[in-house]
Design an enzyme around this catalytic site. Structure first.
Site, PDB file in Angstrom:
ATOM      1  N   GLY A  21     -11.866  -3.149   9.942  1.00  0.00           N
ATOM      2  CA  GLY A  21     -11.784  -4.213   8.953  1.00  0.00           C
ATOM      3  C   GLY A  21     -11.480  -5.588   9.490  1.00  0.00           C
ATOM      4  CG  ASP A  70      -0.559   4.549   8.407  1.00  0.00           C
ATOM      5  OD1 ASP A  70      -0.903   4.642   9.606  1.00  0.00           O
ATOM      6  OD2 ASP A  70       0.557   4.125   8.060  1.00  0.00           O
ATOM      7  CE1 TYR A 162      -3.079  -1.821  23.102  1.00  0.00           C
ATOM      8  CE2 TYR A 162      -3.117  -2.791  25.293  1.00  0.00           C
ATOM      9  CZ  TYR A 162      -3.747  -2.522  24.095  1.00  0.00           C
ATOM     10  OH  TYR A 162      -5.036  -2.941  23.891  1.00  0.00           O
TER      11      TYR A 162
END
Length: 255
Positions: A21, A70, A162
């Site tokens: 999105g 989610d 990350y």
């Protein structure tokens, strides 16, 4: 600018994109819509995602299916995959794009923060693939494109959870490629360099960092989300029919 090339086999293909999105994901959603694919994408950015669907419907007459879920909730993720398949047929192209590159230090990291990071940056890649693989096996073909990052290759030290997750994406990619190639399923990864999305510009572009980064690139211009679309379309298409277990670095030539 989006690529002008058309891949005939992507027209009508059932495509699912996680994080489709906004940012790179939104560019990918548009890229596949412009190929004539039947596109579904999963995101939690509701206003942005609905606006994207409206814009693409007006511009391409091919409205993608937005599924609000989610990805940290595996049951919700599985339900989203089922919804995409019910609307468009079994998914034969999966693009695992969703990620968050929040900065953090090892010294301040908690077990909870580590787990939360992995729950966004690696776990959904595995469980989304798990949810689509039976449909791909039944179809006798499939392409999974996992987005990783060059950040771990460049020894960037201010986001260890990350970078660990993004390194793991490559391990997952190679393992799945080895497992599912016999069923006609290809699994590859794309490692973007510093793509300057709206979020990146707002949060992480400081001082002359971007200018210095661009100076290190062999192609000395700012990279945009659209620059990731062509490589992804190629890997998804049958133009890459014997290409699997690979990581395609798209960073303007730093590496």
């Amino acid at each position: 600018m989006l690529p002008s090339v058309r891949f005939a086999d992507l027209e009508g293909a059932s495509v699912l994109i996680t994080g489709g999105g906004s940012g790179i994901g939104a560019a990918l959603t548009e890229g596949f819509c412009r190929q004539g694919s039947k596109v579904a994408f999963i995101d939690i950015a509701d206003a942005e995602s609905r606006a994207l669907c409206d814009r693409l419907e007006a511009g391409t007459r091919n409205r993608p299916l937005y599924i609000n879920a989610d990805l940290r909730n595996i049951d919700a993720l599985r339900a989203a995959v089922q919804k995409a398949a019910a609307a468009h047929g079994p998914v034969t192209v999966l693009v695992n794009d969703a990620a968050r590159d929040d900065r953090h230090t090892l010294e301040d990291m908690t077990p909870e923060a580590w787990d939360a990071n992995q729950a966004i940056n690696i776990r959904p890649h595995a469980f989304t693939a798990q949810a689509v693989v039976d449909g791909m096996k039944a179809a006798g073909k499939g392409s999974i494109v996992n987005f990783t990052s060059t950040s771990f290759m460049l020894n960037i030290g201010d986001m260890p959870a990350y970078t660990a997750a993004k390194a793991a994406v490559i391990g997952l990619t190679k393992g799945l490629a080895g497992r599912y190639g016999q069923f006609g399923i290809r699994v590859n990864a794309i490692a973007p360099g510093w793509v300057i999305t709206e979020r990146q510009r707002k949060l992480w572009v400081k001082g002359d960092q971007l200018e210095k980064h661009i100076e290190r690139q062999a192609i000395p211009r700012e990279m945009a989300a659209d620059d990731m679309v062509g490589p992804c379309l190629f890997l998804a298409s049958d133009a890459a029919s014997m290409l699997t277990a690979q990581t395609l670095i798209v960073d303007g030539g730093i590496l």
